[in-house]
Design a protein around this motif. Sequence first.
Motif, PDB file in Angstrom:
ATOM      1  N   PHE A  62       0.813  -1.220   0.000  1.00  0.00           N
ATOM      2  CA  PHE A  62       0.000   0.000   0.000  1.00  0.00           C
ATOM      3  C   PHE A  62       0.844   1.267   0.000  1.00  0.00           C
ATOM      4  O   PHE A  62       0.598   2.191  -0.791  1.00  0.00           O
ATOM      5  CB  PHE A  62      -0.934  -0.001   1.214  1.00  0.00           C
ATOM      6  N   VAL A  63       1.830   1.344   0.901  1.00  0.00           N
ATOM      7  CA  VAL A  63       2.559   2.608   1.081  1.00  0.00           C
ATOM      8  C   VAL A  63       3.279   3.055  -0.190  1.00  0.00           C
ATOM      9  O   VAL A  63       3.132   4.208  -0.609  1.00  0.00           O
ATOM     10  CB  VAL A  63       3.530   2.516   2.279  1.00  0.00           C
ATOM     11  N   PRO A  64       4.083   2.187  -0.871  1.00  0.00           N
ATOM     12  CA  PRO A  64       4.728   2.667  -2.103  1.00  0.00           C
ATOM     13  C   PRO A  64       3.719   3.054  -3.188  1.00  0.00           C
ATOM     14  O   PRO A  64       3.934   4.031  -3.913  1.00  0.00           O
ATOM     15  CB  PRO A  64       5.581   1.470  -2.539  1.00  0.00           C
ATOM     16  N   ASN A 148       1.031   7.482   7.555  1.00  0.00           N
ATOM     17  CA  ASN A 148       2.487   7.414   7.421  1.00  0.00           C
ATOM     18  C   ASN A 148       2.951   7.953   6.070  1.00  0.00           C
ATOM     19  O   ASN A 148       3.985   8.615   5.978  1.00  0.00           O
ATOM     20  CB  ASN A 148       2.978   5.980   7.599  1.00  0.00           C
ATOM     21  N   ALA A 149       2.195   7.638   5.012  1.00  0.00           N
ATOM     22  CA  ALA A 149       2.569   8.126   3.684  1.00  0.00           C
ATOM     23  C   ALA A 149       2.517   9.645   3.619  1.00  0.00           C
ATOM     24  O   ALA A 149       3.223  10.260   2.817  1.00  0.00           O
ATOM     25  CB  ALA A 149       1.646   7.519   2.627  1.00  0.00           C
ATOM     26  N   ARG A 150       1.679  10.264   4.460  1.00  0.00           N
ATOM     27  CA  ARG A 150       1.593  11.725   4.539  1.00  0.00           C
ATOM     28  C   ARG A 150       2.446  12.288   5.682  1.00  0.00           C
ATOM     29  O   ARG A 150       2.267  13.417   6.094  1.00  0.00           O
ATOM     30  CB  ARG A 150       0.135  12.149   4.725  1.00  0.00           C
ATOM     31  N   ARG A 151       3.352  11.456   6.205  1.00  0.00           N
ATOM     32  CA  ARG A 151       4.289  11.852   7.260  1.00  0.00           C
ATOM     33  C   ARG A 151       3.586  12.241   8.559  1.00  0.00           C
ATOM     34  O   ARG A 151       4.041  13.108   9.302  1.00  0.00           O
ATOM     35  CB  ARG A 151       5.193  12.999   6.784  1.00  0.00           C
ATOM     36  N   ARG A 152       2.486  11.599   8.837  1.00  0.00           N
ATOM     37  CA  ARG A 152       1.799  11.749  10.126  1.00  0.00           C
ATOM     38  C   ARG A 152       1.962  10.398  10.848  1.00  0.00           C
ATOM     39  O   ARG A 152       1.281   9.432  10.526  1.00  0.00           O
ATOM     40  CB  ARG A 152       0.314  12.076   9.926  1.00  0.00           C
ATOM     41  N   LEU A 284      10.588   3.321   4.810  1.00  0.00           N
ATOM     42  CA  LEU A 284       9.937   2.863   3.579  1.00  0.00           C
ATOM     43  C   LEU A 284       9.323   4.011   2.777  1.00  0.00           C
ATOM     44  O   LEU A 284       9.611   4.143   1.583  1.00  0.00           O
ATOM     45  CB  LEU A 284       8.896   1.784   3.896  1.00  0.00           C
ATOM     46  N   PRO A 285       8.477   4.860   3.368  1.00  0.00           N
ATOM     47  CA  PRO A 285       7.960   5.976   2.557  1.00  0.00           C
ATOM     48  C   PRO A 285       9.052   6.949   2.124  1.00  0.00           C
ATOM     49  O   PRO A 285       8.978   7.522   1.030  1.00  0.00           O
ATOM     50  CB  PRO A 285       6.937   6.653   3.480  1.00  0.00           C
ATOM     51  N   GLU A 286      10.079   7.142   2.962  1.00  0.00           N
ATOM     52  CA  GLU A 286      11.188   8.033   2.596  1.00  0.00           C
ATOM     53  C   GLU A 286      11.933   7.500   1.376  1.00  0.00           C
ATOM     54  O   GLU A 286      12.193   8.230   0.406  1.00  0.00           O
ATOM     55  CB  GLU A 286      12.142   8.165   3.783  1.00  0.00           C
ATOM     56  N   MET A 287      12.301   6.207   1.391  1.00  0.00           N
ATOM     57  CA  MET A 287      12.992   5.622   0.241  1.00  0.00           C
ATOM     58  C   MET A 287      12.082   5.565  -0.984  1.00  0.00           C
ATOM     59  O   MET A 287      12.550   5.770  -2.113  1.00  0.00           O
ATOM     60  CB  MET A 287      13.503   4.222   0.595  1.00  0.00           C
TER      61      MET A 287
END
Length: 507
Positions: A62-64, A148-152, A284-287
């Motif tokens: 989901f996240v990527p 998490n994907a929105r950095r929250r 993971l979201p950062e990379m």
Amino acid sequence: MIRSILSVGGWTLVSRATGFLRDVVMAAVMGAGPVADAFVVAFRLPNHFRAIFGEGAFNVAFVPTYASLDAEAGAARAFADRVFTLMLLVQVALLALALPLMPAIVRALAPGFSDEPEKFALAVALTRITFPYLLFITQVTLLSGILNARRRFAAAAAAPVLLNVSLLAALGLAFLFPNAGYAAAWGVAVSGVLQFLLVWADARRAGLAPSLVRPTLRDAGMRRFFAMLGPAVIGSAGVQIAMFADTIIASFLPTGAVSALYYADRLYQLPFGVIGIAAGTVLLPEMSRRVAAGDADGAHAAQNRATGFSLALSAPFAVAFLLVPDLIMTALFQRGAFDAEAAARSGAVLAAYGLALPAAVVIRSIVASFYARHDTRTPVIASLTAVLVNVGLKVVLTGPLGVMGLALATAAGVWVNVLILFCLAYGRGWTAPSRTLIVTAGGVLAACVVLAACTLGGLPLIERLMPSLPRFRELAVLAALGVAGLVAYGATLLVALRLFGVRLRRV
């Protein structure tokens, strides 16, 4: 990124601290007998499914995908809505199917319980209570992935605290239930609702809460999601197969083996959860963003920082688990129904888990090399290979070593997984250990040697100097040894990094 890791790690630390308090209370109330064994099975079953279909496989698919749609706000929102609806339908169907089949499911997970009808019946009853937890916690995983994907990160990291608070409250009211196992099971079920409400509220405040829509598989985002989800489920299932094997084999061992695995695993999960999972959650979201933007060097730099940070913080725990496991279990759990025999059995398991800890902590950082590039197949191959080693060793080692053999096999499997992933990522140019990371690893190793010497030499001295405390002497000895070891480890690591010109901020 380090600030985000610390935020997630801080909340995870609160979660693990309250979880430790929960386990202390649970050990005192239930001990390591038949009620505890039945509850551990009831608690593990929904968590096995959650790990396979929820956070384990779901996040990496989901996240990527969500991050790649982030620039198109409408596409990202529509994708989240469809996945939310589909997951809800699947979980309702799974719940309706599992509840009437629960005796067969428990018999498959803990076949050794069939020889003890009362324990088996209790495990079935408790699992029927805990299984609906899966319905809510999978939605928590989805909402956490969006946040998490929105950095929250805060709400998602704080949600597990509610599981521990709910269990503590339920155990405090155990006198209202047939036994403490029933109280704990209802605590698990209620906590699923509370965790869902917490992350839903945060997602709604941010305007990210998904809606129910007609599910479809036709758009590109859903096709990409399922292309990644299939292999990820297989990979997550591989890990869970090894854990299923633990429970199955332990159910044939003398009463208390299942509980020994549980209590040792809870301590092992403390550094793994606070450090390894926190680093992986942020990395993971950062990379994924950096790889999508073509910034491979930036992705490698983020990975090196997360890996070095994880190693530096987790290594002292591994040393402690290996050198003083009996002291740790005695000081933390031996009270009430948890006796010296249970502490010794759990301590042996904890020592074996100590061998796995360094690999378990860094694996979340290494596997991000593949997931950030939408490659879920390679981790599946590595995971299934490790599972074959793990399960094979369980069969070989359990006979001569008992429950400790299960944990040693787990350690071997984790190391096999890490080594395969690193070699493949390095060969493809998907990971690039920097000089800073190598120096950090060397400094951590030197600091561990000093810590081991301090522990082995300081323990007899602290025991001689420590005054007699009727109930808390072991805890006081452990605390004093921990403070001394922390100072020795930290000072050695800082000196080593300084000698090679590495600043802690760069780690």
